[in-house]
Design a protein around this motif. Sequence first.
Motif, PDB file in Angstrom:
ATOM      1  N   TYR A 212       1.052  -0.935   0.110  1.00 11.75           N
ATOM      2  CA  TYR A 212       0.086   0.506  -0.359  1.00 11.75           C
ATOM      3  C   TYR A 212       1.082   1.284   0.236  1.00 11.75           C
ATOM      4  CZ  TYR A 212      -2.506   3.582   2.457  1.00 11.75           C
ATOM      5  OH  TYR A 212      -3.621   5.338   2.302  1.00 11.75           O
ATOM      6  N   GLN A 213       0.303   2.001  -1.113  1.00 12.58           N
ATOM      7  CA  GLN A 213       1.149   3.830  -0.826  1.00 12.58           C
ATOM      8  C   GLN A 213       0.655   4.569  -0.564  1.00 12.58           C
ATOM      9  OE1 GLN A 213       4.539   4.235  -2.674  1.00 12.58           O
ATOM     10  NE2 GLN A 213       4.186   1.420  -2.473  1.00 12.58           N
ATOM     11  N   PRO A 214       1.538   5.137   0.552  1.00 14.61           N
ATOM     12  CA  PRO A 214       0.624   6.207   1.543  1.00 14.61           C
ATOM     13  C   PRO A 214       1.027   7.234   1.390  1.00 14.61           C
ATOM     14  CG  PRO A 214       2.934   5.373   2.523  1.00 14.61           C
ATOM     15  CD  PRO A 214       2.908   4.982   1.555  1.00 14.61           C
ATOM     16  N   MET A 215      -0.514   8.061   0.497  1.00 12.02           N
ATOM     17  CA  MET A 215      -0.785   9.357   0.626  1.00 12.02           C
ATOM     18  C   MET A 215      -0.146  10.715   1.503  1.00 12.02           C
ATOM     19  SD  MET A 215      -2.258   8.701  -2.318  1.00 12.02           S
ATOM     20  CE  MET A 215      -2.585  10.730  -2.427  1.00 12.02           C
ATOM     21  N   ASP A 216       1.315  11.101   1.058  1.00 11.99           N
ATOM     22  CA  ASP A 216       1.363  12.127   1.789  1.00 11.99           C
ATOM     23  C   ASP A 216       2.490  11.714   3.058  1.00 11.99           C
ATOM     24  OD1 ASP A 216       3.408  14.425   1.510  1.00 11.99           O
ATOM     25  OD2 ASP A 216       1.439  15.945   2.044  1.00 11.99           O
ATOM     26  N   GLN A 217       2.074  12.969   3.821  1.00 10.35           N
ATOM     27  CA  GLN A 217       1.990  12.432   5.347  1.00 10.35           C
ATOM     28  C   GLN A 217       3.336  11.791   5.392  1.00 10.35           C
ATOM     29  OE1 GLN A 217       0.311  12.483   8.332  1.00 10.35           O
ATOM     30  NE2 GLN A 217      -1.133  13.105   6.371  1.00 10.35           N
ATOM     31  N   GLY A 218       3.893  12.572   5.000  1.00  4.47           N
ATOM     32  CA  GLY A 218       6.224  12.555   5.112  1.00  4.47           C
ATOM     33  C   GLY A 218       6.506  11.473   4.316  1.00  4.47           C
ATOM     34  N   TRP A 219       5.913  11.034   3.451  1.00  2.00           N
ATOM     35  CA  TRP A 219       6.504   9.924   2.952  1.00  2.00           C
ATOM     36  C   TRP A 219       6.572  10.105   1.153  1.00  2.00           C
ATOM     37  CZ3 TRP A 219       7.101   4.642   5.111  1.00  2.00           C
ATOM     38  CH2 TRP A 219       6.285   4.787   5.749  1.00  2.00           C
ATOM     39  N   PHE A 220       8.129   9.466   0.898  1.00  2.00           N
ATOM     40  CA  PHE A 220       8.442   9.969  -0.393  1.00  2.00           C
ATOM     41  C   PHE A 220       9.188   8.766  -1.074  1.00  2.00           C
ATOM     42  CE2 PHE A 220      12.159  10.430   2.732  1.00  2.00           C
ATOM     43  CZ  PHE A 220      13.521   9.994   1.853  1.00  2.00           C
ATOM     44  N   PRO A 221       9.787   8.851  -2.633  1.00  2.00           N
ATOM     45  CA  PRO A 221       9.797   7.776  -3.086  1.00  2.00           C
ATOM     46  C   PRO A 221      11.103   7.166  -3.083  1.00  2.00           C
ATOM     47  CG  PRO A 221       9.485   9.014  -4.238  1.00  2.00           C
ATOM     48  CD  PRO A 221       8.843   9.656  -3.608  1.00  2.00           C
ATOM     49  N   THR A 222      12.044   6.279  -2.515  1.00  2.00           N
ATOM     50  CA  THR A 222      13.751   6.167  -2.760  1.00  2.00           C
ATOM     51  C   THR A 222      13.486   5.118  -4.785  1.00  2.00           C
ATOM     52  OG1 THR A 222      13.217   3.267  -2.969  1.00  2.00           O
ATOM     53  CG2 THR A 222      13.611   4.692  -1.213  1.00  2.00           C
TER      54      THR A 222
ATOM     55  N   GLN B  30       9.041   3.030  -0.904  1.00  2.00           N
ATOM     56  CA  GLN B  30       8.780   5.065   0.307  1.00  2.00           C
ATOM     57  C   GLN B  30       9.294   4.920   1.342  1.00  2.00           C
ATOM     58  OE1 GLN B  30       6.098   7.163  -0.469  1.00  2.00           O
ATOM     59  NE2 GLN B  30       6.211   6.186  -2.720  1.00  2.00           N
ATOM     60  N   LEU B  31       9.900   5.726   1.902  1.00  4.93           N
ATOM     61  CA  LEU B  31      10.080   6.069   3.214  1.00  4.93           C
ATOM     62  C   LEU B  31       9.581   7.635   3.827  1.00  4.93           C
ATOM     63  CD1 LEU B  31      14.242   6.229   2.394  1.00  4.93           C
ATOM     64  CD2 LEU B  31      13.546   4.447   2.379  1.00  4.93           C
ATOM     65  N   ARG B  32      10.003   7.629   5.421  1.00  6.98           N
ATOM     66  CA  ARG B  32       9.260   8.662   5.800  1.00  6.98           C
ATOM     67  C   ARG B  32      10.330   8.283   6.968  1.00  6.98           C
ATOM     68  NH1 ARG B  32       3.914   8.388   8.671  1.00  6.98           N
ATOM     69  NH2 ARG B  32       5.532   7.513  10.327  1.00  6.98           N
ATOM     70  N   GLY B  33      10.665   9.703   7.370  1.00  8.04           N
ATOM     71  CA  GLY B  33      12.174  10.086   8.603  1.00  8.04           C
ATOM     72  C   GLY B  33      10.791   9.033   9.989  1.00  8.04           C
ATOM     73  N   ALA B  34      12.516   8.802  10.592  1.00  3.82           N
ATOM     74  CA  ALA B  34      11.091   7.797  12.137  1.00  3.82           C
ATOM     75  C   ALA B  34      12.091   8.358  13.452  1.00  3.82           C
ATOM     76  CB  ALA B  34      11.649   6.143  11.542  1.00  3.82           C
ATOM     77  N   ILE B  35      12.177   8.653  13.766  1.00  6.50           N
ATOM     78  CA  ILE B  35      13.050   9.163  15.306  1.00  6.50           C
ATOM     79  C   ILE B  35      13.988   7.877  15.485  1.00  6.50           C
ATOM     80  CG2 ILE B  35      12.969   8.839  18.114  1.00  6.50           C
ATOM     81  CD1 ILE B  35       9.632   9.679  17.248  1.00  6.50           C
ATOM     82  N   ILE B  36      15.166   7.885  16.252  1.00  3.69           N
ATOM     83  CA  ILE B  36      16.095   7.376  15.628  1.00  3.69           C
ATOM     84  C   ILE B  36      15.769   5.961  16.531  1.00  3.69           C
ATOM     85  CG2 ILE B  36      18.277   6.642  16.711  1.00  3.69           C
ATOM     86  CD1 ILE B  36      18.300   8.885  14.272  1.00  3.69           C
ATOM     87  N   GLY B  37      16.535   4.769  15.818  1.00  2.09           N
ATOM     88  CA  GLY B  37      15.497   3.523  16.390  1.00  2.09           C
ATOM     89  C   GLY B  37      13.854   2.822  16.986  1.00  2.09           C
ATOM     90  N   HIS B  38      13.393   3.592  15.746  1.00  3.67           N
ATOM     91  CA  HIS B  38      12.049   4.014  15.272  1.00  3.67           C
ATOM     92  C   HIS B  38      11.880   2.993  14.395  1.00  3.67           C
ATOM     93  CE1 HIS B  38       9.583   5.939  19.762  1.00  3.67           C
ATOM     94  NE2 HIS B  38      11.282   5.271  19.854  1.00  3.67           N
ATOM     95  N   GLY B  39      12.818   2.874  13.251  1.00  4.91           N
ATOM     96  CA  GLY B  39      12.300   2.701  11.803  1.00  4.91           C
ATOM     97  C   GLY B  39      13.657   1.554  11.227  1.00  4.91           C
ATOM     98  N   ALA B  40      13.766   1.350  10.205  1.00  2.00           N
ATOM     99  CA  ALA B  40      14.138   0.226   9.829  1.00  2.00           C
ATOM    100  C   ALA B  40      15.690   0.330   9.691  1.00  2.00           C
ATOM    101  CB  ALA B  40      13.788   0.564   8.350  1.00  2.00           C
ATOM    102  N   VAL B  41      16.759   0.817   9.569  1.00 11.46           N
ATOM    103  CA  VAL B  41      18.094   1.040  10.447  1.00 11.46           C
ATOM    104  C   VAL B  41      18.436   1.092  11.047  1.00 11.46           C
ATOM    105  CG1 VAL B  41      20.026   2.671  10.472  1.00 11.46           C
ATOM    106  CG2 VAL B  41      17.796   3.921   8.193  1.00 11.46           C
ATOM    107  N   ASN B  42      19.385  -0.434  11.257  1.00  8.96           N
ATOM    108  CA  ASN B  42      20.158  -1.299  12.266  1.00  8.96           C
ATOM    109  C   ASN B  42      20.923   0.158  12.680  1.00  8.96           C
ATOM    110  OD1 ASN B  42      20.785  -2.336  13.949  1.00  8.96           O
ATOM    111  ND2 ASN B  42      20.937  -4.534  13.247  1.00  8.96           N
ATOM    112  N   VAL B  43      20.721   1.068  13.679  1.00 12.88           N
ATOM    113  CA  VAL B  43      20.892   2.129  14.335  1.00 12.88           C
ATOM    114  C   VAL B  43      22.499   1.610  14.690  1.00 12.88           C
ATOM    115  CG1 VAL B  43      21.489   4.282  15.309  1.00 12.88           C
ATOM    116  CG2 VAL B  43      19.887   4.279  13.855  1.00 12.88           C
TER     117      VAL B  43
END
Length: 199
Positions: free
Chosen positions: A95-105, A110-123
Amino acid sequence: QDAAEQMAPLIRRVTEYAAAKGVRTCTENHGYIFQDPTRVEALIRKVNHPNYGWLCDMGNFMCADETSVESVKIAAPMAVHAHAKDFHWKSKDAYQPMDQGWFPTRGGNQLRGAIIGHGAVNVPECLKILREAGYDNWLSTEFEGIEAANDPERVKAYATTDSPEYQRLMRALRDRFALKSLKYTRIEDLIQAIGLPKC
């Protein structure tokens, strides 16, 4: 590769000038041309100057559909500065979200900024790789999420140096990511980090 060939001599001139002034130069993996690790690595090798290195942004690799951990392995030996950044991720087939901060790679995910440690990056793993490569320098934490727009006063409290919220956040991040020190960068810290003389 063509862009690296064209840019390398110009960057070398800048970094030679900067070296004479005591200022370190670097390129961040950012933007469409130099977002992925192999392109930035090729550019740094072509510039081939000890005063020039990599501003390693562990989150930005996702914009080029690259895995942050594997990309940081390439970047870490050349890193002269680092950004910790996290993103939420959605497959282009989902599902492709509408706006709300999402942008295409680059590849349409689709990516959206996340609080450090809450997203997909293994920080934590990215930080471990940087440390194991000998990186022991400044780490800037970046946040590009939508929370700031939804509750700006709360975000301001966390960004205000020495507020109770700020102190709590710094302790939590230091503990979570095994950092020996952590604070938000003020302009004074930035000047010290890049080596500019005080005006």
